[in-house]
Design a protein around this motif. Structure first.
Motif, PDB file in Angstrom:
ATOM      1  N   GLU A  96       1.415  21.005 -19.763  1.00 40.37           N
ATOM      2  CA  GLU A  96       0.009  20.741 -20.044  1.00 40.37           C
ATOM      3  C   GLU A  96      -0.569  21.679 -21.097  1.00 40.37           C
ATOM      4  OE1 GLU A  96      -1.731  18.197 -18.737  1.00 40.37           O
ATOM      5  OE2 GLU A  96       0.139  17.564 -17.787  1.00 40.37           O
ATOM      6  N   GLN A  97       0.268  22.552 -21.645  1.00 42.08           N
ATOM      7  CA  GLN A  97      -0.262  23.536 -22.600  1.00 42.08           C
ATOM      8  C   GLN A  97      -0.712  22.892 -23.900  1.00 42.08           C
ATOM      9  OE1 GLN A  97       2.377  26.757 -23.795  1.00 42.08           O
ATOM     10  NE2 GLN A  97       0.652  28.157 -23.998  1.00 42.08           N
ATOM     11  N   ILE A  98       0.017  21.866 -24.347  1.00 40.86           N
ATOM     12  CA  ILE A  98      -0.359  21.151 -25.575  1.00 40.86           C
ATOM     13  C   ILE A  98      -0.429  19.665 -25.254  1.00 40.86           C
ATOM     14  CG2 ILE A  98       0.280  20.594 -27.949  1.00 40.86           C
ATOM     15  CD1 ILE A  98       1.800  23.251 -28.074  1.00 40.86           C
ATOM     16  N   ILE A  99      -1.611  19.111 -25.316  1.00 37.21           N
ATOM     17  CA  ILE A  99      -1.821  17.678 -25.087  1.00 37.21           C
ATOM     18  C   ILE A  99      -2.221  17.046 -26.416  1.00 37.21           C
ATOM     19  CG2 ILE A  99      -3.243  15.948 -23.907  1.00 37.21           C
ATOM     20  CD1 ILE A  99      -3.516  17.975 -21.607  1.00 37.21           C
ATOM     21  N   ILE A 100      -1.555  15.949 -26.779  1.00 36.78           N
ATOM     22  CA  ILE A 100      -1.793  15.285 -28.063  1.00 36.78           C
ATOM     23  C   ILE A 100      -2.368  13.901 -27.808  1.00 36.78           C
ATOM     24  CG2 ILE A 100      -0.743  14.491 -30.214  1.00 36.78           C
ATOM     25  CD1 ILE A 100       1.525  16.581 -29.605  1.00 36.78           C
ATOM     26  N   LYS A 101      -3.491  13.607 -28.447  1.00 36.99           N
ATOM     27  CA  LYS A 101      -4.166  12.323 -28.269  1.00 36.99           C
ATOM     28  C   LYS A 101      -4.409  11.649 -29.613  1.00 36.99           C
ATOM     29  CE  LYS A 101      -6.789  13.656 -24.109  1.00 36.99           C
ATOM     30  NZ  LYS A 101      -8.154  13.760 -23.536  1.00 36.99           N
ATOM     31  N   GLY A 102      -4.563  10.344 -29.566  1.00 39.25           N
ATOM     32  CA  GLY A 102      -4.937   9.587 -30.755  1.00 39.25           C
ATOM     33  C   GLY A 102      -6.415   9.262 -30.720  1.00 39.25           C
ATOM     34  N   GLY A 103      -7.104   9.572 -31.789  1.00 41.96           N
ATOM     35  CA  GLY A 103      -8.516   9.242 -31.899  1.00 41.96           C
ATOM     36  C   GLY A 103      -8.721   8.010 -32.765  1.00 41.96           C
ATOM     37  N   GLU A 104      -9.861   7.912 -33.384  1.00 41.66           N
ATOM     38  CA  GLU A 104     -10.207   6.779 -34.248  1.00 41.66           C
ATOM     39  C   GLU A 104      -9.145   6.592 -35.328  1.00 41.66           C
ATOM     40  OE1 GLU A 104     -12.690   3.715 -35.903  1.00 41.66           O
ATOM     41  OE2 GLU A 104     -12.821   4.787 -34.003  1.00 41.66           O
ATOM     42  N   GLY A 105      -8.688   5.334 -35.492  1.00 39.37           N
ATOM     43  CA  GLY A 105      -7.751   5.011 -36.551  1.00 39.37           C
ATOM     44  C   GLY A 105      -6.288   5.174 -36.198  1.00 39.37           C
ATOM     45  N   ILE A 106      -5.999   5.749 -35.032  1.00 39.32           N
ATOM     46  CA  ILE A 106      -4.618   5.799 -34.536  1.00 39.32           C
ATOM     47  C   ILE A 106      -4.390   4.554 -33.691  1.00 39.32           C
ATOM     48  CG2 ILE A 106      -2.983   6.988 -33.017  1.00 39.32           C
ATOM     49  CD1 ILE A 106      -3.337   8.502 -35.554  1.00 39.32           C
ATOM     50  N   GLY A 107      -3.334   3.819 -33.981  1.00 33.41           N
ATOM     51  CA  GLY A 107      -3.082   2.557 -33.308  1.00 33.41           C
ATOM     52  C   GLY A 107      -2.733   2.699 -31.837  1.00 33.41           C
ATOM     53  N   LYS A 108      -2.791   1.583 -31.138  1.00 33.54           N
ATOM     54  CA  LYS A 108      -2.431   1.502 -29.717  1.00 33.54           C
ATOM     55  C   LYS A 108      -1.225   0.576 -29.575  1.00 33.54           C
ATOM     56  CE  LYS A 108      -6.160   3.845 -28.619  1.00 33.54           C
ATOM     57  NZ  LYS A 108      -6.041   5.258 -28.194  1.00 33.54           N
ATOM     58  N   GLN A 109      -0.292   0.953 -28.716  1.00 33.74           N
ATOM     59  CA  GLN A 109       0.917   0.158 -28.487  1.00 33.74           C
ATOM     60  C   GLN A 109       0.667  -0.832 -27.347  1.00 33.74           C
ATOM     61  OE1 GLN A 109       4.631   2.674 -28.463  1.00 33.74           O
ATOM     62  NE2 GLN A 109       3.147   4.345 -28.606  1.00 33.74           N
ATOM     63  N   ILE A 110       0.455  -2.098 -27.697  1.00 35.37           N
ATOM     64  CA  ILE A 110       0.059  -3.071 -26.684  1.00 35.37           C
ATOM     65  C   ILE A 110       1.179  -3.348 -25.681  1.00 35.37           C
ATOM     66  CG2 ILE A 110      -1.734  -4.194 -28.047  1.00 35.37           C
ATOM     67  CD1 ILE A 110       0.240  -6.315 -28.876  1.00 35.37           C
ATOM     68  N   LYS A 111       2.431  -3.070 -26.054  1.00 36.56           N
ATOM     69  CA  LYS A 111       3.541  -3.288 -25.124  1.00 36.56           C
ATOM     70  C   LYS A 111       3.782  -2.076 -24.232  1.00 36.56           C
ATOM     71  CE  LYS A 111       5.891  -6.584 -28.157  1.00 36.56           C
ATOM     72  NZ  LYS A 111       7.109  -6.877 -28.964  1.00 36.56           N
ATOM     73  N   SER A 112       3.022  -0.998 -24.450  1.00 41.42           N
ATOM     74  CA  SER A 112       3.168   0.229 -23.643  1.00 41.42           C
ATOM     75  C   SER A 112       1.824   0.654 -23.082  1.00 41.42           C
ATOM     76  CB  SER A 112       3.786   1.350 -24.491  1.00 41.42           C
ATOM     77  OG  SER A 112       5.044   0.987 -24.980  1.00 41.42           O
ATOM     78  N   ASN A 113       1.108  -0.310 -22.507  1.00 47.16           N
ATOM     79  CA  ASN A 113      -0.191  -0.043 -21.866  1.00 47.16           C
ATOM     80  C   ASN A 113      -1.187   0.652 -22.789  1.00 47.16           C
ATOM     81  OD1 ASN A 113       0.637  -1.110 -19.326  1.00 47.16           O
ATOM     82  ND2 ASN A 113       1.781   0.782 -18.950  1.00 47.16           N
ATOM     83  N   ASN A 114      -1.192   0.211 -24.051  1.00 43.49           N
ATOM     84  CA  ASN A 114      -2.116   0.749 -25.063  1.00 43.49           C
ATOM     85  C   ASN A 114      -1.960   2.255 -25.290  1.00 43.49           C
ATOM     86  OD1 ASN A 114      -3.168  -1.704 -25.731  1.00 43.49           O
ATOM     87  ND2 ASN A 114      -5.055  -1.475 -24.576  1.00 43.49           N
ATOM     88  N   LYS A 115      -0.737   2.722 -25.121  1.00 44.44           N
ATOM     89  CA  LYS A 115      -0.431   4.127 -25.412  1.00 44.44           C
ATOM     90  C   LYS A 115      -0.660   4.400 -26.892  1.00 44.44           C
ATOM     91  CE  LYS A 115       3.524   7.306 -25.148  1.00 44.44           C
ATOM     92  NZ  LYS A 115       4.985   7.386 -24.850  1.00 44.44           N
ATOM     93  N   ASP A 116      -1.152   5.619 -27.199  1.00 47.75           N
ATOM     94  CA  ASP A 116      -1.380   5.990 -28.599  1.00 47.75           C
ATOM     95  C   ASP A 116      -0.080   5.883 -29.388  1.00 47.75           C
ATOM     96  OD1 ASP A 116      -4.064   6.647 -28.147  1.00 47.75           O
ATOM     97  OD2 ASP A 116      -3.548   8.675 -27.512  1.00 47.75           O
ATOM     98  N   ALA A 117      -0.172   5.342 -30.615  1.00 46.37           N
ATOM     99  CA  ALA A 117       1.009   5.152 -31.467  1.00 46.37           C
ATOM    100  C   ALA A 117       1.362   6.448 -32.180  1.00 46.37           C
ATOM    101  CB  ALA A 117       0.754   4.024 -32.470  1.00 46.37           C
ATOM    102  N   ILE A 118       1.646   7.462 -31.365  1.00 47.93           N
ATOM    103  CA  ILE A 118       2.095   8.768 -31.859  1.00 47.93           C
ATOM    104  C   ILE A 118       3.508   8.941 -31.323  1.00 47.93           C
ATOM    105  CG2 ILE A 118       1.680  11.259 -31.867  1.00 47.93           C
ATOM    106  CD1 ILE A 118      -1.274  10.673 -31.344  1.00 47.93           C
ATOM    107  N   TYR A 119       4.490   8.831 -32.195  1.00 42.40           N
ATOM    108  CA  TYR A 119       5.875   8.713 -31.756  1.00 42.40           C
ATOM    109  C   TYR A 119       6.563  10.075 -31.662  1.00 42.40           C
ATOM    110  CZ  TYR A 119       5.063   3.750 -32.214  1.00 42.40           C
ATOM    111  OH  TYR A 119       4.558   2.479 -32.056  1.00 42.40           O
ATOM    112  N   SER A 120       7.842  10.040 -31.276  1.00 46.63           N
ATOM    113  CA  SER A 120       8.537  11.257 -30.830  1.00 46.63           C
ATOM    114  C   SER A 120       8.558  12.364 -31.881  1.00 46.63           C
ATOM    115  CB  SER A 120       9.960  10.920 -30.380  1.00 46.63           C
ATOM    116  OG  SER A 120      10.683  10.300 -31.416  1.00 46.63           O
ATOM    117  N   TYR A 121       8.830  12.009 -33.159  1.00 45.99           N
ATOM    118  CA  TYR A 121       8.896  13.070 -34.167  1.00 45.99           C
ATOM    119  C   TYR A 121       7.546  13.771 -34.312  1.00 45.99           C
ATOM    120  CZ  TYR A 121       9.075  15.508 -38.622  1.00 45.99           C
ATOM    121  OH  TYR A 121       8.976  16.479 -39.593  1.00 45.99           O
ATOM    122  N   ALA A 122       6.460  13.004 -34.329  1.00 53.03           N
ATOM    123  CA  ALA A 122       5.122  13.604 -34.454  1.00 53.03           C
ATOM    124  C   ALA A 122       4.824  14.526 -33.277  1.00 53.03           C
ATOM    125  CB  ALA A 122       4.067  12.505 -34.553  1.00 53.03           C
ATOM    126  N   ASN A 123       5.138  14.078 -32.072  1.00 49.65           N
ATOM    127  CA  ASN A 123       4.922  14.919 -30.888  1.00 49.65           C
ATOM    128  C   ASN A 123       5.743  16.203 -30.956  1.00 49.65           C
ATOM    129  OD1 ASN A 123       3.115  13.763 -28.663  1.00 49.65           O
ATOM    130  ND2 ASN A 123       4.306  11.956 -29.245  1.00 49.65           N
TER     131      ASN A 123
END
Length: 378
Positions: A96-123
């Motif tokens: 829980e030390q670093i939590i990454i979220k998508g704000g305005e303009g970051i897409g949502k993955q409709i096949k993954s319960n609208n999870k932020d489209a921030i993929y593994s390399y970015a994380n």
């Protein structure tokens, strides 16, 4: 000719913004640049910071500007914002030390319960580089914002592949190679020439989704060629290398351009997708009212869904007829294109797929080539 300049992918600029915001919170620094490890590849990069400011006592915002290098990339000069909220990590929980979220303009993955489209390399990039600035009692929430993301996403195929309302922080590397540059074309041509020594049939895939779907359909991955937008030159190279047959395998919103004689498929150079689809609608006898509705669609995916809806309501098969006409035309136009440059006949087949990654239509030759390719690989 000077060598095309590589740039950086969106996750790199998001990471730079986050580091600058955190440093401003911790010690009031207004850095003009930040340096950090790209991980992939393992090298240190220095990124300019456009602006940085505190929003409140515990939150700061920093902005960078995207630079993809010598690439026809719609994210060029796009601002990438990151807000960082500094909190207490009372449980000293690393998860829980670093939590990454998508704000305005970051897409949502409709096949993954609208999870932020921030993929593994970015994380991975963000967590690896931000963690070194935190002591165990500190935690942060990073929110990545792309103010122009929603607008730019309308010009991509993101929605076709399940990402809505914005762009993705995608990529497996921090380096943005100039895929639309002659240097990259040369790399693809060399790969094609090597594979031509082993195979007389190849499969041209425009992007990663086509490559993935072709593999899953049972085609030998060694016979796949990623073309990006360089279809025309690669088709000519294939003919020069005496490739007997090519299966064109791609998303309908890209491959449809070939039916209109457009053989460099980047949207910066040419479009005409809806016009091509409507012309085949005319050929199949659609009413003027339906043709107008198709022209009013924003994307070919939207037009495809409209055709399917009309078919369901009227018990017709317009979708099948139109797309069969399109893929057969792709085959013919591609053969004519090759013959303009090389005195060699290449057997061409086409397969187009849609948003749900299922095949919409195969040309007659495309179906035969797919059967041969999958049978050979069994």
């Amino acid at each position: 000719m000077t060598k095309p300049r590589a740039g950086y992918t969106l996750p790199v600029f998001a990471c730079a913004s986050a580091i600058a915001a955190l440093q401003h919170l911790q010690n009031n620094q207004n850095n003009e640049t930040v340096s950090f490890d790209l991980i992939e590849p393992s090298e240190t990069v220095t990124i300019p910071i456009q602006q940085v400011a505190k929003i409140n006592k515990n939150t700061a915002l920093a902005i960078t500007i995207s630079d993809p290098g010598d690439n026809l990339d719609l994210t060029r000069n796009t601002p990438i914002w990151a807000t960082v909220e500094l909190r207490e990590n009372s449980d000293k929980n690393e998860q829980e030390q670093i939590i990454i979220k998508g704000g305005e303009g970051i897409g949502k993955q409709i096949k993954s319960n609208n999870k932020d489209a921030i993929y593994s390399y970015a994380n991975k990039l963000l967590k690896h580089n931000l963690k070194q600035y935190l002591n165990p009692t500190e935690a942060i929430i990073i929110t990545i914002i792309l103010p122009e993301g929603k607008k730019l996403a309308k010009r991509t195929s993101n929605e076709a592949f399940g990402v809505i309302e914005g762009l993705s922080l995608l990529g497996t590397s921090g380096i943005s190679q100039p895929l639309s540059s002659p240097d990259q074309l040369n790399s693809y041509q060399q790969e094609l020439k090597e594979k031509a020594k082993q195979f007389d049939t190849l499969v041209f895939c425009l992007g990663e989704n086509g490559l993935d779907l072709a593999r899953k359909s049972g085609i030998n991955s060694q016979q796949l060629i990623k073309t990006a937008n360089w279809l025309g030159p690669l088709l000519v190279t294939a003919a020069t290398e005496k490739i007997n047959a090519i299966l064109l395998f791609g998303y309908h919103g890209k491959l449809i351009k070939l039916a209109g004689g457009i053989f460099h498929t980047h949207h910066h150079l040419a479009d005409g997708r809806l016009e091509i689809l409507v012309s085949h609608g005319v050929k199949m006898g659609l009413d003027n009212a339906i043709l107008q509705q198709l022209l009013d669609c924003e994307t070919t995916e939207e037009a495809l869904q409209l055709l399917r809806k009309i078919d369901a309501e009227t018990n017709n098969t317009f979708t099948e007829k139109i797309y069969q006409s399109i893929v057969e035309t792709i085959d013919k136009r591609t053969q004519l294109y090759i013959r303009k440059y090389v005195d060699f006949d290449v057997n061409i087949g086409s397969i187009v797929f849609g948003r749900d990654r299922t095949i919409i239509m195969s040309s007659k030759t495309g179906k035969n080539l797919q059967q041969q390719l999958t049978t050979q690989h069994e």
